[in-house]
Design a protein around this motif. Structure first.
Motif, PDB file in Angstrom:
ATOM      1  N   ASN A   1      14.901  12.289 -12.509  1.00 64.19           N
ATOM      2  CA  ASN A   1      16.160  11.984 -11.824  1.00 64.19           C
ATOM      3  C   ASN A   1      16.260  12.353 -10.349  1.00 64.19           C
ATOM      4  OD1 ASN A   1      16.104  14.566 -12.572  1.00 64.19           O
ATOM      5  ND2 ASN A   1      17.883  14.511 -13.923  1.00 64.19           N
ATOM      6  N   ASN A   2      15.263  12.966  -9.764  1.00 60.57           N
ATOM      7  CA  ASN A   2      15.435  13.197  -8.330  1.00 60.57           C
ATOM      8  C   ASN A   2      14.700  12.166  -7.492  1.00 60.57           C
ATOM      9  OD1 ASN A   2      14.179  14.935 -10.067  1.00 60.57           O
ATOM     10  ND2 ASN A   2      13.914  16.567  -8.582  1.00 60.57           N
ATOM     11  N   ILE A   3      15.446  11.515  -6.647  1.00 58.32           N
ATOM     12  CA  ILE A   3      14.860  10.538  -5.739  1.00 58.32           C
ATOM     13  C   ILE A   3      15.112  11.018  -4.317  1.00 58.32           C
ATOM     14  CG2 ILE A   3      14.908   8.182  -4.940  1.00 58.32           C
ATOM     15  CD1 ILE A   3      15.546   7.287  -7.657  1.00 58.32           C
ATOM     16  N   ILE A   4      14.140  11.715  -3.771  1.00 60.75           N
ATOM     17  CA  ILE A   4      14.296  12.268  -2.433  1.00 60.75           C
ATOM     18  C   ILE A   4      13.051  11.940  -1.636  1.00 60.75           C
ATOM     19  CG2 ILE A   4      15.905  14.209  -2.579  1.00 60.75           C
ATOM     20  CD1 ILE A   4      13.232  15.742  -3.592  1.00 60.75           C
ATOM     21  N   ILE A   5      13.167  12.010  -0.322  1.00 63.93           N
ATOM     22  CA  ILE A   5      11.969  11.861   0.519  1.00 63.93           C
ATOM     23  C   ILE A   5      11.164  13.142   0.370  1.00 63.93           C
ATOM     24  CG2 ILE A   5      11.198  11.931   2.919  1.00 63.93           C
ATOM     25  CD1 ILE A   5      11.889   9.240   2.688  1.00 63.93           C
ATOM     26  N   ILE A   6       9.891  12.965   0.065  1.00 57.59           N
ATOM     27  CA  ILE A   6       9.075  14.157  -0.130  1.00 57.59           C
ATOM     28  C   ILE A   6       8.065  14.295   1.001  1.00 57.59           C
ATOM     29  CG2 ILE A   6       9.317  14.517  -2.597  1.00 57.59           C
ATOM     30  CD1 ILE A   6       7.139  12.614  -3.079  1.00 57.59           C
ATOM     31  N   ASN A   7       7.592  15.534   1.174  1.00 53.79           N
ATOM     32  CA  ASN A   7       6.740  15.848   2.319  1.00 53.79           C
ATOM     33  C   ASN A   7       5.549  14.923   2.485  1.00 53.79           C
ATOM     34  OD1 ASN A   7       8.280  17.874   3.254  1.00 53.79           O
ATOM     35  ND2 ASN A   7       7.198  19.489   2.139  1.00 53.79           N
ATOM     36  N   GLU A   8       4.911  14.597   1.370  1.00 59.58           N
ATOM     37  CA  GLU A   8       3.714  13.763   1.454  1.00 59.58           C
ATOM     38  C   GLU A   8       4.018  12.422   2.108  1.00 59.58           C
ATOM     39  OE1 GLU A   8       4.529  15.587  -1.105  1.00 59.58           O
ATOM     40  OE2 GLU A   8       2.792  16.275  -2.265  1.00 59.58           O
ATOM     41  N   GLU A   9       5.279  12.001   2.011  1.00 57.95           N
ATOM     42  CA  GLU A   9       5.620  10.706   2.590  1.00 57.95           C
ATOM     43  C   GLU A   9       5.662  10.736   4.109  1.00 57.95           C
ATOM     44  OE1 GLU A   9       7.894   8.314  -0.864  1.00 57.95           O
ATOM     45  OE2 GLU A   9       9.063   9.752   0.271  1.00 57.95           O
ATOM     46  N   TRP A  10       5.884  11.916   4.691  1.00 55.22           N
ATOM     47  CA  TRP A  10       5.799  12.001   6.157  1.00 55.22           C
ATOM     48  C   TRP A  10       4.363  11.773   6.593  1.00 55.22           C
ATOM     49  CZ3 TRP A  10      10.010  11.070   8.370  1.00 55.22           C
ATOM     50  CH2 TRP A  10      11.235  11.552   7.866  1.00 55.22           C
ATOM     51  N   TRP A  11       3.442  12.239   5.767  1.00 53.60           N
ATOM     52  CA  TRP A  11       2.033  11.951   6.063  1.00 53.60           C
ATOM     53  C   TRP A  11       1.775  10.460   6.029  1.00 53.60           C
ATOM     54  CZ3 TRP A  11      -1.105  14.894   8.438  1.00 53.60           C
ATOM     55  CH2 TRP A  11      -0.972  16.282   8.356  1.00 53.60           C
ATOM     56  N   LEU A  12       2.361   9.814   5.044  1.00 52.15           N
ATOM     57  CA  LEU A  12       2.198   8.377   4.889  1.00 52.15           C
ATOM     58  C   LEU A  12       2.765   7.654   6.106  1.00 52.15           C
ATOM     59  CD1 LEU A  12       0.854   7.186   2.491  1.00 52.15           C
ATOM     60  CD2 LEU A  12       3.056   6.770   1.445  1.00 52.15           C
ATOM     61  N   PHE A  13       3.892   8.200   6.608  1.00 49.34           N
ATOM     62  CA  PHE A  13       4.510   7.624   7.808  1.00 49.34           C
ATOM     63  C   PHE A  13       3.556   7.766   8.990  1.00 49.34           C
ATOM     64  CE2 PHE A  13       7.172   8.160  11.631  1.00 49.34           C
ATOM     65  CZ  PHE A  13       7.798   6.932  11.619  1.00 49.34           C
TER      66      PHE A  13
ATOM     67  N   GLY B   1       0.824  -1.210   0.000  1.00 45.10           N
ATOM     68  CA  GLY B   1       0.000   0.000   0.000  1.00 45.10           C
ATOM     69  C   GLY B   1       0.853   1.252   0.000  1.00 45.10           C
ATOM     70  N   VAL B   2       1.847   1.268   0.883  1.00 47.85           N
ATOM     71  CA  VAL B   2       2.698   2.455   0.998  1.00 47.85           C
ATOM     72  C   VAL B   2       3.462   2.696  -0.305  1.00 47.85           C
ATOM     73  CG1 VAL B   2       4.768   3.377   2.110  1.00 47.85           C
ATOM     74  CG2 VAL B   2       2.943   2.418   3.497  1.00 47.85           C
ATOM     75  N   SER B   3       4.002   1.615  -0.892  1.00 44.30           N
ATOM     76  CA  SER B   3       4.816   1.831  -2.093  1.00 44.30           C
ATOM     77  C   SER B   3       3.955   2.310  -3.253  1.00 44.30           C
ATOM     78  CB  SER B   3       5.575   0.557  -2.470  1.00 44.30           C
ATOM     79  OG  SER B   3       4.683  -0.457  -2.821  1.00 44.30           O
ATOM     80  N   MET B   4       2.708   1.824  -3.331  1.00 42.22           N
ATOM     81  CA  MET B   4       1.837   2.298  -4.408  1.00 42.22           C
ATOM     82  C   MET B   4       1.579   3.801  -4.288  1.00 42.22           C
ATOM     83  SD  MET B   4      -0.938  -0.766  -4.740  1.00 42.22           S
ATOM     84  CE  MET B   4      -2.107   0.004  -5.834  1.00 42.22           C
TER      85      MET B   4
ATOM     86  N   ILE C   1       2.799   9.455  -5.732  1.00 39.55           N
ATOM     87  CA  ILE C   1       3.160  10.822  -5.320  1.00 39.55           C
ATOM     88  C   ILE C   1       4.456  11.234  -6.009  1.00 39.55           C
ATOM     89  CG2 ILE C   1       3.776  12.313  -3.387  1.00 39.55           C
ATOM     90  CD1 ILE C   1       2.184  10.460  -1.568  1.00 39.55           C
ATOM     91  N   LEU C   2       5.426  10.322  -5.983  1.00 37.76           N
ATOM     92  CA  LEU C   2       6.733  10.621  -6.572  1.00 37.76           C
ATOM     93  C   LEU C   2       6.622  10.947  -8.051  1.00 37.76           C
ATOM     94  CD1 LEU C   2       9.226   8.006  -5.124  1.00 37.76           C
ATOM     95  CD2 LEU C   2       9.466  10.466  -5.069  1.00 37.76           C
ATOM     96  N   ILE C   3       5.940  10.064  -8.777  1.00 41.26           N
ATOM     97  CA  ILE C   3       5.828  10.267 -10.223  1.00 41.26           C
ATOM     98  C   ILE C   3       5.127  11.575 -10.517  1.00 41.26           C
ATOM     99  CG2 ILE C   3       4.716   9.412 -12.325  1.00 41.26           C
ATOM    100  CD1 ILE C   3       5.278   6.625 -11.375  1.00 41.26           C
ATOM    101  N   ASN C   4       4.051  11.797  -9.775  1.00 46.27           N
ATOM    102  CA  ASN C   4       3.286  13.016  -9.971  1.00 46.27           C
ATOM    103  C   ASN C   4       4.153  14.258  -9.727  1.00 46.27           C
ATOM    104  OD1 ASN C   4       0.767  13.565 -10.894  1.00 46.27           O
ATOM    105  ND2 ASN C   4      -0.066  14.017  -8.870  1.00 46.27           N
ATOM    106  N   THR C   5       4.874  14.236  -8.608  1.00 52.14           N
ATOM    107  CA  THR C   5       5.708  15.397  -8.258  1.00 52.14           C
ATOM    108  C   THR C   5       6.808  15.621  -9.279  1.00 52.14           C
ATOM    109  OG1 THR C   5       5.441  14.603  -6.009  1.00 52.14           O
ATOM    110  CG2 THR C   5       6.877  16.483  -6.306  1.00 52.14           C
ATOM    111  N   VAL C   6       7.552  14.547  -9.536  1.00 49.68           N
ATOM    112  CA  VAL C   6       8.709  14.673 -10.415  1.00 49.68           C
ATOM    113  C   VAL C   6       8.275  15.042 -11.831  1.00 49.68           C
ATOM    114  CG1 VAL C   6      10.666  13.452 -11.395  1.00 49.68           C
ATOM    115  CG2 VAL C   6      10.045  13.078  -9.025  1.00 49.68           C
ATOM    116  N   LEU C   7       7.194  14.400 -12.268  1.00 44.28           N
ATOM    117  CA  LEU C   7       6.718  14.648 -13.628  1.00 44.28           C
ATOM    118  C   LEU C   7       6.239  16.086 -13.774  1.00 44.28           C
ATOM    119  CD1 LEU C   7       6.583  12.633 -15.952  1.00 44.28           C
ATOM    120  CD2 LEU C   7       4.147  12.408 -15.528  1.00 44.28           C
TER     121      LEU C   7
END
Lengths: 206, 418
Positions: free
Chosen positions: B376-388, B28-31, B36-42
């Motif tokens: 090319n950017n792979i960073i922890i993004i804010n939305e992931e703290w919410w996920l945490f 669930g988390v990885s999906m 989020i990542l693809i959306n942000t980076v894209l």
């Protein structure tokens, strides 16, 4: 010195167990005999502080544990009382060694020597086994090890021999007495097994 | 030994249900994380490439296709437009800067774009080594092109016709690398830039004057096939370009001017910001559906942790009673359960984040290979703290009932029932 006075206990507030007074001098062991349903385990749980009496006092080494708060009694029990149950209990996810380490941690005991305790019970070779892989006799010895690892001043045993044959019964009683005297602990055995009478100088009939 | 270690031992003592809970949560988390990542980076990447472009003018066809081909360099162009018509637009009072784009060739899949210095200004490109192209068949290559194809200053290469590697090669004319760009994190990284003249020149000698490979079967009505055998291509009115990027003098013009072009000329205009937000709206529905599914999986994982703990309470009641008789407090037992639950959820969360990064790498490689486009950017993004936070809450909620049970446990009753 262990002393109870006019101890009463009730589960539901209606039926009240009344227990005879116990007075046990330092260095003395006690056998408490009684038939099933008479409140033997209830008395043992009161002595161990697992149950709180309705009235009366329980003085163990000068502390009236019936007045203790739950946290105080948990601490007191962990440091001063070892309990052996009719059927041995363990934390089954832990090995024999880890069970003993846990007992030491909970009893805040830094000194207890796990290997020495196990070898005095002749089960040192089971140190890394899980409890479920042990035989019935080995399990009982491990449960004795857990009860005595923290060098309690009082060892309570609940029906330790009822399911054993005569020779094993003698064995277990001898181990208990031997370990108690080794640790300078007093032993109270509660049972309906009258075979134990001959092993104890002091006994009390419920 | 302490309570925390005991929790870990308990978890490893029931490996199957623990693994199930972790797998569910990390799935669930990885999906969600990947979305989020693809959306942000894209979005970041798309916005970065949109900077300074108010409008794109090209041949009639799909506006989205026009944007994708001339702003992002991923789709085929819609066709060509006459140079003189493009120049007329350039001279319009409302137009600020304009950048011509000419397509027609590629080298090993990297597009060769004919353009001028305005392109360099638009993307703020800096030349790392060498010089700007001045003469015919000189080329300035993007940083990624140089790296991937191992091209250096002075190297020569022969382009292939069309935008795919498979096109026929123009063996008679070869490009020379005169400049290499710095990384700009824009589309220019993956492009080969040259002057419009070079593109016109290559195709002048051939039996076709179109600059686009028509294999793609796009709309190309306005191409005049009668021009095929002309030898003279010096005149603007016979020359064509593929598209033109336009920046207006005033943002107000973005409303009137594109409409004027679409209605009054044979050309097509498209507004990139509008087309891209339309594209994201199309994605949006899919993203929401997958997110919902992913949250559902996270909840199921919470339920699985709850059931595991709840069932284990029955199996472990003697263990728990023993711990109490050994001096363990109610609080310690409750902490043990909370640790067990939190360990599973936090571990699941970390696994999920890890999996999403691997997923992003795969997708990034895939996109780069097929579209010359990189995330090319792979960073922890804010939305992931919410996920945490959500994971931790799931962990706490699933151990709530078992914790209350263990707190209220009557050890005397358990020990008497043996």
């Amino acid at each position: 010195m262990i002393e109870t006075k006019s101890l009463k206990f009730s589960y539901d507030g209606k039926f009240v167990f009344e227990f005879p007074d116990i007075k046990l001098k330092d260095g003395e062991n006690l056998l408490i005999l009684g038939n099933s349903g008479i409140g033997k385990s209830t008395l043992l749980h009161n002595l161990a502080g697992i149950l709180t009496p309705q009235s009366g006092s329980i003085k163990i080494f000068g502390n009236d544990i019936s007045k203790f708060s739950e946290i105080e009694i948990d601490k007191f029990r962990g440091e001063n009382i070892g309990i052996i149950f009719q059927r041995p209990h363990f934390v089954n996810s832990l090995t024999v060694k880890e069970n003993l380490q846990l007992a030491k941690y909970l009893g805040k005991n830094l000194e207890g020597d796990i290997k020495e305790t196990l070898s005095s019970l002749k089960i040192l070779d089971k140190i890394d086994k899980k409890p479920n892989d042990l035989s019935q006799g080995e399990k009982q010895r491990v449960s004795i090890a857990i009860a005595i690892i923290n060098s309690p001043k009082l060892i309570l045993a609940d029906e330790p021999t009822s399911s054993l044959d005569d020779s094993n019964c003698n064995n277990v009683v001898n181990i208990l007495k031997e370990q108690a005297s080794k640790k300078n602990a007093q032993l109270i055995v509660i049972t309906h097994d009258s075979r134990l009478k001959k092993h104890f100088r002091t006994s009390l009939q419920l | 030994m302490n309570i925390f270690k005991l929790s870990i031992k308990n978890i490893f003592n029931r490996p199957l249900s623990s693994v199930l809970s972790v797998i569910l949560l990390s799935l669930g988390v990885s999906m969600i994380s990947l979305l989020i990542l693809i959306n942000t980076v894209l979005k970041e990447q798309m916005d970065n490439n949109l900077k300074g472009i108010d409008m794109v003018v090209g041949a009639k066809g799909s506006p989205l296709q026009l944007i994708l081909s001339s702003v992002y360099h991923v789709d085929s162009p819609t066709g060509n437009i006459p140079l003189n018509e493009a120049k007329a637009i350039e001279k319009n009072k409302m137009v600020g800067n304009s950048v011509p784009l000419l397509y027609g060739d590629n080298f090993k899949g990297y597009r060769i774009v004919g353009t001028n210095s305005n392109f360099f200004e638009l993307y703020n490109l800096k030349i790392k080594a060498g010089n700007y192209f001045n003469n015919y068949f000189e080329a300035v290559i993007g940083a990624k092109v140089a790296e991937k194809l191992n091209l250096n200053l002075g190297d020569e290469f022969v382009s292939s016709h069309g935008l795919r590697e498979t096109g026929e090669t123009h063996d008679d004319s070869s490009f020379i690398v005169t400049g290499i760009l710095e990384y700009s994190n824009s589309v220019a990284d993956n492009l080969i830039l040259t002057s419009p003249n070079s593109i016109w020149e290559i195709h002048a000698d051939h039996n076709h004057s179109e600059q686009i490979d028509h294999d793609d079967e796009h709309d190309h009505d306005e191409h005049d096939h009668d021009e095929h055998d002309h030898d003279e291509h010096d005149h603007d009115n016979e020359r064509e370009i593929t598209a033109m990027l336009v920046k207006f003098k005033s943002p107000m013009n973005i409303i009137q001017f594109p409409r004027y072009i679409n209605e009054q000329t044979n050309l097509q205009s498209a507004v990139p910001s509008y087309e891209i937000s339309r594209l994201f709206k199309l994605f949006g529905f899919g993203i929401e559906t997958i997110s919902l599914l992913a949250y559902l999986i996270i909840i199921v994982s919470g339920i699985s942790i709850f059931i595991t703990l709840f069932n284990s309470m029955k199996e472990r009641k003697y263990d728990l009673a023993l711990i109490r008789t050994l001096g363990g407090t109610r609080i310690q037992l409750t902490m043990m359960l909370i640790f067990e639950s939190l360990f599973l959820t936090i571990f699941g969360f970390l696994m999920g984040v890890f999996l999403s990064r691997i997923g992003l790498l795969f997708i990034s490689n895939f996109i780069e290979a097929s579209f010359n486009f990189s995330l090319n950017n792979i960073i922890i993004i804010n939305e992931e703290w919410w996920l945490f936070l959500i994971s931790v809450i799931i962990g706490l909620v699933s151990c709530l009932i078992p914790s209350i049970q263990v707190y209220k446990m009557d050890i005397s009753k358990i020990l008497s029932n043996e």
